[in-house]
Design a protein around this motif. Structure first.
Motif, mmCIF file in Angstrom:
data_model
loop_
_atom_site.group_PDB
_atom_site.id
_atom_site.type_symbol
_atom_site.label_atom_id
_atom_site.label_comp_id
_atom_site.label_asym_id
_atom_site.label_seq_id
_atom_site.Cartn_x
_atom_site.Cartn_y
_atom_site.Cartn_z
ATOM 1 N N THR A 28 52.365 29.676 31.149
ATOM 2 C CA THR A 28 52.757 31.063 31.406
ATOM 3 C C THR A 28 53.890 31.125 32.421
ATOM 4 O OG1 THR A 28 50.376 31.442 31.268
ATOM 5 C CG2 THR A 28 51.751 33.341 31.740
ATOM 6 N N ILE A 29 53.833 30.273 33.432
ATOM 7 C CA ILE A 29 54.865 30.252 34.472
ATOM 8 C C ILE A 29 56.225 29.921 33.867
ATOM 9 C CG2 ILE A 29 55.608 29.079 36.574
ATOM 10 C CD1 ILE A 29 52.666 28.658 37.258
ATOM 11 N N VAL A 30 56.234 28.980 32.909
ATOM 12 C CA VAL A 30 57.495 28.595 32.265
ATOM 13 C C VAL A 30 58.145 29.794 31.586
ATOM 14 C CG1 VAL A 30 58.527 27.169 30.460
ATOM 15 C CG2 VAL A 30 56.748 26.213 31.943
ATOM 16 N N PHE A 31 57.354 30.575 30.862
ATOM 17 C CA PHE A 31 57.920 31.714 30.147
ATOM 18 C C PHE A 31 58.267 32.868 31.100
ATOM 19 C CE2 PHE A 31 56.073 29.543 26.478
ATOM 20 C CZ PHE A 31 57.123 29.651 25.589
ATOM 21 N N TYR A 32 57.551 32.966 32.221
ATOM 22 C CA TYR A 32 57.967 33.946 33.240
ATOM 23 C C TYR A 32 59.367 33.617 33.745
ATOM 24 C CZ TYR A 32 53.958 36.983 34.199
ATOM 25 O OH TYR A 32 52.992 37.961 34.122
ATOM 26 N N ILE A 33 59.626 32.337 34.002
ATOM 27 C CA ILE A 33 60.939 31.934 34.511
ATOM 28 C C ILE A 33 62.019 32.175 33.459
ATOM 29 C CG2 ILE A 33 62.294 29.976 35.339
ATOM 30 C CD1 ILE A 33 59.670 28.810 36.436
ATOM 31 N N ILE A 34 61.722 31.816 32.194
ATOM 32 C CA ILE A 34 62.705 32.011 31.123
ATOM 33 C C ILE A 34 63.061 33.484 30.980
ATOM 34 C CG2 ILE A 34 63.050 31.861 28.627
ATOM 35 C CD1 ILE A 34 61.337 29.304 28.681
ATOM 36 N N ASN A 35 62.052 34.339 30.950
ATOM 37 C CA ASN A 35 62.312 35.768 30.782
ATOM 38 C C ASN A 35 62.947 36.375 32.024
ATOM 39 O OD1 ASN A 35 61.149 36.830 28.068
ATOM 40 N ND2 ASN A 35 59.588 35.406 28.802
ATOM 41 N N TYR A 36 62.640 35.827 33.198
ATOM 42 C CA TYR A 36 63.314 36.286 34.414
ATOM 43 C C TYR A 36 64.814 36.039 34.308
ATOM 44 C CZ TYR A 36 64.709 36.568 39.325
ATOM 45 O OH TYR A 36 65.359 36.889 40.498
ATOM 46 N N ILE A 37 65.178 34.844 33.835
ATOM 47 C CA ILE A 37 66.601 34.513 33.697
ATOM 48 C C ILE A 37 67.266 35.434 32.681
ATOM 49 C CG2 ILE A 37 68.216 32.725 32.960
ATOM 50 C CD1 ILE A 37 66.180 30.652 34.004
ATOM 51 N N PHE A 39 66.444 38.509 31.538
ATOM 52 C CA PHE A 39 66.587 39.914 31.938
ATOM 53 C C PHE A 39 67.385 40.065 33.230
ATOM 54 C CE2 PHE A 39 62.880 40.118 29.115
ATOM 55 C CZ PHE A 39 63.332 41.105 28.255
ATOM 56 N N TYR A 40 67.427 39.021 34.053
ATOM 57 C CA TYR A 40 68.284 39.075 35.230
ATOM 58 C C TYR A 40 69.751 39.074 34.805
ATOM 59 C CZ TYR A 40 69.517 38.360 40.137
ATOM 60 O OH TYR A 40 70.009 38.523 41.404
ATOM 61 N N VAL A 41 70.069 38.234 33.800
ATOM 62 C CA VAL A 41 71.435 38.221 33.263
ATOM 63 C C VAL A 41 71.752 39.558 32.604
ATOM 64 C CG1 VAL A 41 72.968 37.135 31.574
ATOM 65 C CG2 VAL A 41 71.452 35.720 32.971
ATOM 66 N N PHE A 42 70.771 40.122 31.894
ATOM 67 C CA PHE A 42 70.982 41.443 31.287
ATOM 68 C C PHE A 42 71.279 42.497 32.363
ATOM 69 C CE2 PHE A 42 68.977 45.552 30.349
ATOM 70 C CZ PHE A 42 69.767 45.962 29.286
ATOM 71 N N THR A 100 70.630 48.357 38.316
ATOM 72 C CA THR A 100 69.980 48.151 39.614
ATOM 73 C C THR A 100 68.469 48.282 39.492
ATOM 74 O OG1 THR A 100 71.946 49.084 40.677
ATOM 75 C CG2 THR A 100 69.949 48.893 42.007
ATOM 76 N N LEU A 101 68.037 49.291 38.757
ATOM 77 C CA LEU A 101 66.602 49.466 38.554
ATOM 78 C C LEU A 101 66.000 48.280 37.816
ATOM 79 C CD1 LEU A 101 64.173 51.333 38.906
ATOM 80 C CD2 LEU A 101 64.783 52.421 36.734
ATOM 81 N N MET A 102 66.723 47.738 36.837
ATOM 82 C CA MET A 102 66.238 46.550 36.127
ATOM 83 C C MET A 102 66.118 45.363 37.076
ATOM 84 S SD MET A 102 65.180 44.925 33.489
ATOM 85 C CE MET A 102 65.485 45.905 32.024
ATOM 86 N N LEU A 103 67.088 45.207 37.992
ATOM 87 C CA LEU A 103 67.007 44.129 38.983
ATOM 88 C C LEU A 103 65.737 44.246 39.823
ATOM 89 C CD1 LEU A 103 70.668 43.800 40.342
ATOM 90 C CD2 LEU A 103 69.376 42.080 39.084
ATOM 91 N N VAL A 104 65.449 45.445 40.259
ATOM 92 C CA VAL A 104 64.252 45.660 41.077
ATOM 93 C C VAL A 104 63.001 45.335 40.276
ATOM 94 C CG1 VAL A 104 62.892 47.394 42.293
ATOM 95 C CG2 VAL A 104 65.384 47.395 42.513
ATOM 96 N N LEU A 105 62.927 45.854 39.060
ATOM 97 C CA LEU A 105 61.709 45.687 38.253
ATOM 98 C C LEU A 105 61.497 44.236 37.839
ATOM 99 C CD1 LEU A 105 61.841 48.866 35.973
ATOM 100 C CD2 LEU A 105 60.435 48.468 37.986
ATOM 101 N N ASN A 107 62.515 41.495 39.282
ATOM 102 C CA ASN A 107 62.119 40.670 40.430
ATOM 103 C C ASN A 107 60.664 40.878 40.805
ATOM 104 O OD1 ASN A 107 64.377 39.034 41.942
ATOM 105 N ND2 ASN A 107 65.395 40.864 41.173
ATOM 106 N N PHE A 108 60.246 42.138 40.867
ATOM 107 C CA PHE A 108 58.899 42.407 41.373
ATOM 108 C C PHE A 108 57.833 42.254 40.289
ATOM 109 C CE2 PHE A 108 61.444 44.193 44.731
ATOM 110 C CZ PHE A 108 60.714 43.880 45.860
ATOM 111 N N SER A 109 58.145 42.526 39.033
ATOM 112 C CA SER A 109 57.159 42.295 37.980
ATOM 113 C C SER A 109 56.919 40.794 37.800
ATOM 114 C CB SER A 109 57.622 42.917 36.660
ATOM 115 O OG SER A 109 58.840 42.349 36.222
ATOM 116 N N ALA A 110 57.989 39.997 37.902
ATOM 117 C CA ALA A 110 57.818 38.547 37.827
ATOM 118 C C ALA A 110 57.006 38.027 39.009
ATOM 119 C CB ALA A 110 59.187 37.866 37.775
ATOM 120 N N ILE A 111 57.259 38.584 40.198
ATOM 121 C CA ILE A 111 56.505 38.162 41.385
ATOM 122 C C ILE A 111 55.015 38.462 41.209
ATOM 123 C CG2 ILE A 111 56.075 38.742 43.816
ATOM 124 C CD1 ILE A 111 58.392 36.866 43.405
#
Length: 737
Positions: free
Chosen positions: A282-291, A293-296, A312-317, A319-323
């Motif tokens: 699960t952690i692997v796919f969290y990192i992949i999807n973080y990358i 959507f962060y690029v998006f 900006t709102l996507m950046l906030v969400l 980061n914190f949803s992944a955390i």
């Protein structure tokens, strides 16, 4: 079969009527254009004129005299100010107003076809294979119709095509789940093929509406063909490929909605996997999807070096949803160190922050990356001390949204803050319930209170930000500010009160009540002292005074009475009762300085509230001290209480009434006179209706004599004071003349 023939006949008639109307409409449009050209021949040269005007605007010829005229920038500045922001929901409502009939129509058509197929199945007209074939054929036919309509009716055709795609998805699902016409792999291949075709059509048609339909189908496909077995590796490999396609479409066509649609569905799938089976995969796919959507979220930043509100709102969400997901996995599975990902994400944002810093660009992007970095480091520190995950993350995220709102002024961050802050309150309340479920927690350094400290810190930051925004004129919602400030001070109060109560929970309940009441009084008193430095709203200041008076009255009457009873029954010591009298220190100070708070005395009720509190505090204070000092055994309590009530209480009330009337004459405040005479009336009524029948002769004579002397002396004092005041006024008038 007659029903089938009738249905086909009706469809043919509808098609014929639609085609006829469409032909006539086109003919009318052509006639209108011809008439416009006939009565407005200048329109023929419109394009030439517009081109000429455009060139003249691009290269204006300014005379020398005009160039030398100074421009009054201050006068023009208000006119060039940024236009008022439109509501972000307005485009959605515009789209619905223009296309709601189309959406309802295609939805109704899909349902009608479904009911017709069901009816045909009930009549045994068609077999299972033919049913699936009809569904696929109908879906393909609808898509084909949308293809031919796309040139003249782009949005209408996109919705029609989306309906056809939906028919294909549902037909494939029914063929697999109900009829078992093919295996799961085959069904997945078909749904994937439908998704790929849909995305290709959307890209070819340049239709953002159509790609939304394609994404909805693509993310729903795994649910449609699911057999209940959780093959998460296969599922998220598919979702990752789908998100990569989304990212490509977003960059090529600048379609923001596709990214948000993908983010919502991916987050739902990830959180479900996290709650059901937290593991390393699960952690692997969290990192992949973080990358991804962060690029998006950095799409506009990479192209134009700017951050839009939605990015900006996507950046906030992201980061914190992944955390939240990653830390939950670490806590559940017992992995360490728990702060690794908050720090990694903080470094990622800090790199962009340093990039902006090196360019000496201290604009909005600089503020966002700096705030994200600080917020993630704060979350890491909080989690290292074992604070509660959701509460800490939401509290920091709420402050971050408020900060971005302050920097940008965009209402979307204000709306998100409004939504998230109540969730922080609810999460904090749930966190406080830990006091009732755990024993032997350390003082201060325990997860519950440390979480409360994070909430307190972010709440103080929020109050500071709102204060700055109010000074800069960016906020107009005074009601919200007042409610928010009141709730914020309440959170701080409860966090400390519950921590104190937890650690003295082994004491008698009267001692707990006394300490809690003293803390409450001093907390409110502290807010009143710091009201100017904290820039507390005048409405809240007035509310604090009323709350303080209520606490003093309740403490002097009920709490002190319970303490005296506990002292007499030897549950607590007399010294503890004397410690409880510390509430008089802030009360006396407030009585001395309350006149400086003008807002409090704007209504008559304030004088009555203050006088009632003084009367209750003095009467009950002397009463409880009398009992604690004179009664040696609990069996004498009732007799001492009756003696004080009959003999001493009328005297106390008479003295207080005299003081109120004296203040009224000296300060020229008529309300205090009414209060004093009302108190005398209550005392006299009590004396003649109850007390005289309970006294013995000696006590009755003593009470009447003392009261009479006090009343006469008070009257004499008032007369003298009245004459002194009258002489002073007359002398002042003579000097002015």
């Amino acid at each position: 079969m007659s029903e089938v023939l009738l249905f086909i006949f009706i469809i043919a008639i509808i098609f014929f009527v639609f085609n006829t109307l469409n032909t006539r409409i086109k003919r009318l449009e052509k006639e209108i254009d011809d008439l416009k050209l006939k009565f407005n021949p200048r329109q023929q040269n419109t394009s030439t004129v517009q081109q000429t005007e455009k060139e003249s605007v691009e290269e204006p010829q300014i005379p020398q005299q005009v160039q030398n005229i100074p421009v009054q920038e201050e006068t023009i500045a208000p006119e060039l100010s940024s236009p008022p922001q439109k509501d972000w929901l307005e485009p959605v409502f515009d789209f619905l107003k223009q296309n709601i009939l189309t959406i309802i129509g295609i939805f109704t058509l899909v349902l009608g076809i479904g009911y017709f197929v069901k009816y045909a199945i009930d009549k045994n007209w068609i077999g299972e294979t033919l049913r699936a074939g009809i569904g696929l054929a109908v879906g393909a036919a609808i898509i084909t119709a949308g293809h031919f309509l796309r040139k003249n009716y782009a949005v209408f055709a996109s919705i029609i095509t989306g309906g056809g795609i939906a028919v294909l998805y549902f037909t494939t699902t029914i063929a697999f789940r109900e009829y078992h016409l093919f295996t799961q792999n085959t069904a997945f291949f078909i749904t994937t093929l439908i998704t790929v075709i849909s995305i290709a059509l959307a890209y070819y048609y340049k239709s953002e509406v159509l790609i939304i339909f394609a994404l909805l189908g693509g993310f729903s496909a795994p649910l449609m063909i699911s057999t209940g077995q959780s093959n998460y590796l296969f599922l998220f490999t598919y979702l990752t490929l789908l998100n990569i396609g989304m990212l490509a479409a977003a960059f090529l066509k600048n379609w923001k909605s596709v990214g948000w649609t993908a983010y919502v569905f991916t987050s739902i799938y990830l959180f479900h996997w996290t709650s059901e089976k937290p593991e390393w995969l699960t952690i692997v796919f969290y990192i992949i999807n973080y990358i991804i959507f962060y690029v998006f979220a950095l799409q506009d930043y990479l192209k134009n070096k700017t951050l839009s509100p939605w990015n900006t709102l996507m950046l906030v969400l992201i980061n914190f949803s992944a955390i939240i997901g990653l830390i939950y996995i670490f806590n559940t599975a017992g992995y360490e160190p728990v702060i690794i990902f908050p720090l990694i994400f903080a470094v990622v944002n800090a790199m962009l922050f340093l990039k902006e810093y090196q360019k000496k660009d201290f604009g909005f992007s600089y503020s966002v990356f700096a705030a994200l970095s600080i917020s993630l480091v704060t979350v890491a520190v909080a989690l290292q001390f074992k604070t509660h995950l959701i509460t800490s993350v939401w509290a920091v995220e709420a402050s971050l949204l408020l900060y971005i709102w302050k920097k940008s002024g965009h209402r979307i961050f204000k709306t998100c803050f409004y939504i998230l802050f109540p969730l922080v309150i609810m999460a904090q309340i749930i966190t406080w319930s830990g006091y009732f479920n755990k024993d032997n927690m350390a003082v201060i350094l325990n997860p519950v209170f440390l979480t409360g400290l994070i909430t307190i810190a972010t709440t103080i930051v929020n109050l500071f930000l709102l204060k700055k925004m109010n000074e800069s004129g960016k906020t107009e919602d005074n009601f919200f500010e007042t409610v928010f400030a009141a709730v914020s001070y309440g959170i701080i109060y409860l966090a400390f009160l519950l921590e104190i109560t937890y650690h003295i929970s082994d004491q008698p309940w009267t001692a707990i009540l006394s300490i809690g009441m003293l803390f409450s009084i001093y907390y409110v008193f502290g807010l009143m002292l710091l009201r100017k430095k904290l820039d507390i709203n005048p409405t809240i200041q007035t509310g604090l005074i009323y709350l303080f008076l209520i606490l003093i009255a309740f403490n002097a009457s009920f709490v002190a009475s319970e303490l005296v009873t506990s002292v007499l029954y030897k549950d607590i010591t007399f010294s503890f009762y004397m410690l409880h009298l510390l509430h008089w220190i802030p009360f006396v100070y407030v009585l001395w300085s309350v006149s400086s708070i003008r807002d409090f005395f704007q209504t008559k009720i304030s004088y009555w509230a203050l006088s009632a509190t003084i009367t209750i505090a003095v009467s009950c204070g002397l009463y409880n001290t009398y009992l604690a000092g004179s009664v040696t055994s609990p069996e004498y309590i009732s007799k001492a209480r009756e003696h004080f009530t009959i003999l001493y209480l009328p005297i106390i009330w008479t003295v207080l009434a005299s003081i109120f009337i004296y203040i009224s004459l000296k300060k020229n405040i008529p309300e205090y006179s009414r209060i004093g005479f009302t108190l005398i009336g209550i005392m006299v009524l009590k004396l003649y209706s109850y007390d005289v029948w309970q006294m013995d002769n000696i006590s009755r004579i003593t009470a009447f004599i003392i009261l009479g002397i006090i009343l006469l002396l008070s009257s004499f004092t008032f007369q003298r004071l009245k004459n002194i005041i009258r002489n002073m006024v007359n002398k002042k008038d003579e000097e002015e003349e």
